[in-house]
Design a protein around this motif. Sequence first.
Motif, PDB file in Angstrom:
ATOM      1  N   THR A 197       0.843  -1.192   0.000  1.00  0.00           N
ATOM      2  CA  THR A 197       0.000   0.000   0.000  1.00  0.00           C
ATOM      3  C   THR A 197       0.882   1.247   0.000  1.00  0.00           C
ATOM      4  OG1 THR A 197      -0.081   0.256   2.419  1.00  0.00           O
ATOM      5  CG2 THR A 197      -1.707  -1.229   1.407  1.00  0.00           C
ATOM      6  N   LEU A 198       0.238   2.386  -0.150  1.00  0.00           N
ATOM      7  CA  LEU A 198       0.938   3.669  -0.081  1.00  0.00           C
ATOM      8  C   LEU A 198       1.646   3.819   1.264  1.00  0.00           C
ATOM      9  CD1 LEU A 198       1.509   6.586  -1.103  1.00  0.00           C
ATOM     10  CD2 LEU A 198      -0.707   7.232  -0.094  1.00  0.00           C
ATOM     11  N   TYR A 199       1.078   3.229   2.301  1.00  0.00           N
ATOM     12  CA  TYR A 199       1.643   3.412   3.641  1.00  0.00           C
ATOM     13  C   TYR A 199       2.900   2.568   3.852  1.00  0.00           C
ATOM     14  CZ  TYR A 199      -2.792   5.691   3.893  1.00  0.00           C
ATOM     15  OH  TYR A 199      -3.849   6.515   3.614  1.00  0.00           O
ATOM     16  N   SER A 200       3.079   1.540   3.041  1.00  0.00           N
ATOM     17  CA  SER A 200       4.363   0.826   3.032  1.00  0.00           C
ATOM     18  C   SER A 200       5.448   1.765   2.511  1.00  0.00           C
ATOM     19  CB  SER A 200       4.279  -0.416   2.145  1.00  0.00           C
ATOM     20  OG  SER A 200       3.254  -1.287   2.556  1.00  0.00           O
ATOM     21  N   VAL A 201       5.120   2.534   1.473  1.00  0.00           N
ATOM     22  CA  VAL A 201       6.068   3.516   0.927  1.00  0.00           C
ATOM     23  C   VAL A 201       6.357   4.607   1.963  1.00  0.00           C
ATOM     24  CG1 VAL A 201       6.471   5.190  -0.913  1.00  0.00           C
ATOM     25  CG2 VAL A 201       5.244   3.064  -1.403  1.00  0.00           C
ATOM     26  N   TYR A 202       5.311   5.038   2.679  1.00  0.00           N
ATOM     27  CA  TYR A 202       5.506   6.049   3.721  1.00  0.00           C
ATOM     28  C   TYR A 202       6.490   5.560   4.782  1.00  0.00           C
ATOM     29  CZ  TYR A 202       1.902   9.415   2.310  1.00  0.00           C
ATOM     30  OH  TYR A 202       1.185  10.381   1.664  1.00  0.00           O
ATOM     31  N   ALA A 203       6.365   4.300   5.177  1.00  0.00           N
ATOM     32  CA  ALA A 203       7.286   3.747   6.173  1.00  0.00           C
ATOM     33  C   ALA A 203       8.720   3.740   5.647  1.00  0.00           C
ATOM     34  CB  ALA A 203       6.848   2.339   6.569  1.00  0.00           C
ATOM     35  N   LEU A 204       8.881   3.417   4.353  1.00  0.00           N
ATOM     36  CA  LEU A 204      10.222   3.434   3.751  1.00  0.00           C
ATOM     37  C   LEU A 204      10.780   4.855   3.689  1.00  0.00           C
ATOM     38  CD1 LEU A 204       9.689   0.890   0.826  1.00  0.00           C
ATOM     39  CD2 LEU A 204      11.122   0.563   2.848  1.00  0.00           C
ATOM     40  N   ILE A 205       9.926   5.835   3.379  1.00  0.00           N
ATOM     41  CA  ILE A 205      10.383   7.234   3.353  1.00  0.00           C
ATOM     42  C   ILE A 205      10.812   7.666   4.754  1.00  0.00           C
ATOM     43  CG2 ILE A 205       9.697   9.621   2.928  1.00  0.00           C
ATOM     44  CD1 ILE A 205       7.814   8.583   0.748  1.00  0.00           C
ATOM     45  N   SER A 206      10.099   7.199   5.778  1.00  0.00           N
ATOM     46  CA  SER A 206      10.491   7.548   7.149  1.00  0.00           C
ATOM     47  C   SER A 206      11.859   6.964   7.494  1.00  0.00           C
ATOM     48  CB  SER A 206       9.441   7.060   8.153  1.00  0.00           C
ATOM     49  OG  SER A 206       9.469   5.663   8.322  1.00  0.00           O
ATOM     50  N   VAL A 207      12.176   5.783   6.940  1.00  0.00           N
ATOM     51  CA  VAL A 207      13.518   5.208   7.131  1.00  0.00           C
ATOM     52  C   VAL A 207      14.578   6.138   6.540  1.00  0.00           C
ATOM     53  CG1 VAL A 207      15.052   3.311   6.470  1.00  0.00           C
ATOM     54  CG2 VAL A 207      12.737   2.817   7.260  1.00  0.00           C
ATOM     55  N   ALA A 208      14.309   6.658   5.337  1.00  0.00           N
ATOM     56  CA  ALA A 208      15.246   7.586   4.698  1.00  0.00           C
ATOM     57  C   ALA A 208      15.411   8.857   5.532  1.00  0.00           C
ATOM     58  CB  ALA A 208      14.764   7.934   3.293  1.00  0.00           C
ATOM     59  N   CYS A 209      14.314   9.378   6.080  1.00  0.00           N
ATOM     60  CA  CYS A 209      14.386  10.595   6.899  1.00  0.00           C
ATOM     61  C   CYS A 209      15.189  10.356   8.175  1.00  0.00           C
ATOM     62  CB  CYS A 209      12.977  11.071   7.253  1.00  0.00           C
ATOM     63  SG  CYS A 209      12.029  11.713   5.866  1.00  0.00           S
ATOM     64  N   VAL A 210      14.959   9.217   8.826  1.00  0.00           N
ATOM     65  CA  VAL A 210      15.706   8.906  10.053  1.00  0.00           C
ATOM     66  C   VAL A 210      17.187   8.702   9.739  1.00  0.00           C
ATOM     67  CG1 VAL A 210      15.988   7.236  11.926  1.00  0.00           C
ATOM     68  CG2 VAL A 210      13.706   7.950  11.247  1.00  0.00           C
ATOM     69  N   THR A 211      17.483   8.094   8.589  1.00  0.00           N
ATOM     70  CA  THR A 211      18.884   7.913   8.184  1.00  0.00           C
ATOM     71  C   THR A 211      19.573   9.256   8.018  1.00  0.00           C
ATOM     72  OG1 THR A 211      18.308   5.848   7.046  1.00  0.00           O
ATOM     73  CG2 THR A 211      20.392   6.910   6.428  1.00  0.00           C
ATOM     74  N   LEU A 212      18.905  10.196   7.348  1.00  0.00           N
ATOM     75  CA  LEU A 212      19.458  11.547   7.215  1.00  0.00           C
ATOM     76  C   LEU A 212      19.646  12.182   8.582  1.00  0.00           C
ATOM     77  CD1 LEU A 212      20.259  14.101   5.638  1.00  0.00           C
ATOM     78  CD2 LEU A 212      17.808  14.642   5.453  1.00  0.00           C
ATOM     79  N   ARG A 213      18.647  12.050   9.432  1.00  0.00           N
ATOM     80  CA  ARG A 213      18.739  12.618  10.788  1.00  0.00           C
ATOM     81  C   ARG A 213      19.943  12.078  11.540  1.00  0.00           C
ATOM     82  NH1 ARG A 213      14.761  10.149  15.016  1.00  0.00           N
ATOM     83  NH2 ARG A 213      16.448   8.616  14.926  1.00  0.00           N
ATOM     84  N   ASP A 214      20.163  10.755  11.472  1.00  0.00           N
ATOM     85  CA  ASP A 214      21.268  10.146  12.212  1.00  0.00           C
ATOM     86  C   ASP A 214      22.623  10.542  11.636  1.00  0.00           C
ATOM     87  OD1 ASP A 214      19.390   9.031  13.808  1.00  0.00           O
ATOM     88  OD2 ASP A 214      19.696   6.961  13.165  1.00  0.00           O
ATOM     89  N   LEU A 215      22.713  10.660  10.312  1.00  0.00           N
ATOM     90  CA  LEU A 215      23.976  11.095   9.701  1.00  0.00           C
ATOM     91  C   LEU A 215      24.310  12.529  10.103  1.00  0.00           C
ATOM     92  CD1 LEU A 215      23.841   9.650   6.068  1.00  0.00           C
ATOM     93  CD2 LEU A 215      25.094   8.772   8.038  1.00  0.00           C
ATOM     94  N   VAL A 216      23.307  13.401  10.131  1.00  0.00           N
ATOM     95  CA  VAL A 216      23.534  14.785  10.547  1.00  0.00           C
ATOM     96  C   VAL A 216      23.931  14.831  12.012  1.00  0.00           C
ATOM     97  CG1 VAL A 216      22.452  17.046  10.866  1.00  0.00           C
ATOM     98  CG2 VAL A 216      21.996  15.726   8.792  1.00  0.00           C
ATOM     99  N   THR A 217      23.303  13.992  12.832  1.00  0.00           N
ATOM    100  CA  THR A 217      23.612  13.959  14.266  1.00  0.00           C
ATOM    101  C   THR A 217      25.074  13.602  14.498  1.00  0.00           C
ATOM    102  OG1 THR A 217      21.334  13.299  14.740  1.00  0.00           O
ATOM    103  CG2 THR A 217      22.944  12.962  16.484  1.00  0.00           C
ATOM    104  N   ARG A 218      25.606  12.700  13.684  1.00  0.00           N
ATOM    105  CA  ARG A 218      27.010  12.306  13.830  1.00  0.00           C
ATOM    106  C   ARG A 218      27.951  13.485  13.628  1.00  0.00           C
ATOM    107  NH1 ARG A 218      27.923   6.493  10.734  1.00  0.00           N
ATOM    108  NH2 ARG A 218      26.472   5.259  11.987  1.00  0.00           N
ATOM    109  N   GLY A 219      27.519  14.470  12.842  1.00  0.00           N
ATOM    110  CA  GLY A 219      28.374  15.613  12.548  1.00  0.00           C
ATOM    111  C   GLY A 219      28.295  16.726  13.566  1.00  0.00           C
TER     112      GLY A 219
END
Length: 302
Positions: A150-172
């Motif tokens: 469903t569309l919400y499976s895609v939403y969950a995957l997009i949230s993974v991408a957002c959290v990944t960006l968040r964690d990479l920025v946090t490392r800096g």
Amino acid sequence: MTPLSDNMRGAVLMMISMAAFTFNDACMKAASDSVPFFQAVFLRGLGTSILLIAFGLATRSLRLRLPRRDQGRIALRTLAEIGAAYFYITALFHAPLANVTAIIQAIPLAVTLAGAVFLGAPVGWRRWSAILVGFAGVLLIVRPGTEGFTLYSVYALISVACVTLRDLVTRGLSGAVPSTAVATSAALGVMLFAATGLAVSDERWLPIAPLAWAQLTGATLFLIFGYVTSVAAMRVGDVAVVSPFRYTALVWALLLGAVVFGEWPAGLTILGASIVVATGVYTFHRERRLAIRPGPVPLRMR
């Protein structure tokens, strides 16, 4: 009675933290029956912001003057947090709790992949293989092109991408930035985003029943408790030992999904989640082994 080692205490704290975060998710999902999306996110964000600000003031860890370089990173991190909250909570409101939680378990693999691609972090063929196998597990959970997709499976995957960006920025971020300031910035950002959504969307503010108030209050308290215990876990124990215990969130999601919401994931979802967890644990294990591997003995001038 033998006292627990630091790593054991860290593991216990991490398991408690994952339980708290999952109970927060369950409370938010339960509240979605009677509370509109932006209203629920705003009220939880308001409660979280108030508690974090109070904690920061009490501990004197809420500093507003930060290095200019860190200010831009915190702003980017907050935007990533807003994206993660929007896509994750939307998926949570419309999809089974265990399915969304299972997809989120790919975050450690995504962070390792992004670190290699964007930060030049060394990743050997074993960890590359684990990443590929792990994402194959994600495909088993999502199953594009099937009824369960469903569309919400895609939403969950997009949230993974957002959290990944968040964690990479946090490392800096530099050591001059207290964790409380980072968390408070994120909570305020999500709250203001929800307030904007309330103002510009067709969503109406609805009266809230006592049960819904209890659910939103529980979500706020579980979120704060999960944050505090996760930070404590990472400070007490070794990161490579403690981090794999993040996957206990999936156990709680399966239990709560079945008991509270009457949801039980398909066999392929459980198989895919098991693959993601196994490859994630292996990745942590490899990173730990590489971290403790002795390097060459430096030459000393006499």
